[in-house]
Design a protein around this motif. Structure first.
Motif, PDB file in Angstrom:
ATOM      1  N   LEU A  48       0.855  -1.182   0.000  1.00  0.00           N
ATOM      2  CA  LEU A  48       0.000   0.000   0.000  1.00  0.00           C
ATOM      3  C   LEU A  48       0.893   1.234   0.000  1.00  0.00           C
ATOM      4  N   VAL A  68      -0.704   6.159   1.488  1.00  0.00           N
ATOM      5  CA  VAL A  68      -1.618   6.176   2.627  1.00  0.00           C
ATOM      6  C   VAL A  68      -0.811   6.362   3.901  1.00  0.00           C
ATOM      7  N   ASP A  69      -1.502   6.792   4.960  1.00  0.00           N
ATOM      8  CA  ASP A  69      -0.856   6.854   6.259  1.00  0.00           C
ATOM      9  C   ASP A  69      -1.231   5.598   7.046  1.00  0.00           C
ATOM     10  N   VAL A  95      -3.200   5.082   9.586  1.00  0.00           N
ATOM     11  CA  VAL A  95      -4.637   4.935   9.870  1.00  0.00           C
ATOM     12  C   VAL A  95      -5.360   4.391   8.641  1.00  0.00           C
ATOM     13  N   GLU A  96      -5.021   4.920   7.472  1.00  0.00           N
ATOM     14  CA  GLU A  96      -5.632   4.430   6.228  1.00  0.00           C
ATOM     15  C   GLU A  96      -5.197   2.998   5.926  1.00  0.00           C
ATOM     16  N   ALA A  97      -3.949   2.666   6.235  1.00  0.00           N
ATOM     17  CA  ALA A  97      -3.468   1.294   6.019  1.00  0.00           C
ATOM     18  C   ALA A  97      -4.221   0.311   6.908  1.00  0.00           C
ATOM     19  N   ALA A 155      -7.256   0.779   8.125  1.00  0.00           N
ATOM     20  CA  ALA A 155      -8.634   0.722   7.619  1.00  0.00           C
ATOM     21  C   ALA A 155      -8.725  -0.188   6.392  1.00  0.00           C
ATOM     22  N   TRP A 156      -7.770  -0.075   5.462  1.00  0.00           N
ATOM     23  CA  TRP A 156      -7.767  -0.936   4.283  1.00  0.00           C
ATOM     24  C   TRP A 156      -7.620  -2.398   4.694  1.00  0.00           C
ATOM     25  N   THR A 157      -6.719  -2.654   5.639  1.00  0.00           N
ATOM     26  CA  THR A 157      -6.480  -4.022   6.101  1.00  0.00           C
ATOM     27  C   THR A 157      -7.741  -4.602   6.718  1.00  0.00           C
ATOM     28  N   ARG A 158      -8.383  -3.843   7.581  1.00  0.00           N
ATOM     29  CA  ARG A 158      -9.623  -4.316   8.225  1.00  0.00           C
ATOM     30  C   ARG A 158     -10.705  -4.595   7.196  1.00  0.00           C
ATOM     31  N   HIS A 169     -10.398  -5.216   3.934  1.00  0.00           N
ATOM     32  CA  HIS A 169     -10.049  -6.326   3.056  1.00  0.00           C
ATOM     33  C   HIS A 169     -10.101  -7.663   3.793  1.00  0.00           C
TER      34      HIS A 169
END
Length: 109
Positions: free
Chosen positions: A56, A59-60, A62-64, A66-69, A71
């Motif tokens: 990824l 992204v920062d 927090v965004e990483a 969120a993406w992980t959760r 996905h």
């Protein structure tokens, strides 16, 4: 998957530090997210079968997360998830991954 585990806070040890002790700074981090599916090996408990690793960028943290959760909700049967930040390692002229968060799906079953 207990996504609320990301919000659990354990006791933290803190201390003041001199910020000048850093040798370099990563201003645009790259994150790696690895999803393991299947079952664990009986002999050593390591994840078995399939692994999918994504990088990824842009992204920062927090965004990483969120993406992980988000996905992770689409991957089944999920065994293990790991989120790491990847950085150039000036000591080896290679790359290193620093684990930020992981979730063990087997332990939660």
């Amino acid at each position: 998957m207990d996504h609320d585990a990301l919000h659990d806070v354990r006791p933290v040890t803190t201390r003041l530090v001199d910020p000048r002790d850093m040798t370099h700074e990563v201003t645009a981090p790259v994150f790696r997210v690895t999803f393991w599916t299947g079952e664990r090996h009986d002999d050593d408990g390591t994840p078995a079968s399939q692994e999918a690793t994504y990088e990824l960028e842009g992204v920062d943290v927090v965004e990483a997360i969120a993406w992980t959760r988000a996905h992770a909700r689409t991957v089944s049967p999920l065994v293990l998830v790991q989120l790491a930040v990847v950085a150039d390692d000036p000591r080896t002229d290679g790359r290193t991954a620093i684990s930020l968060w992981s979730w063990d799906g087997i332990a939660d079953r």
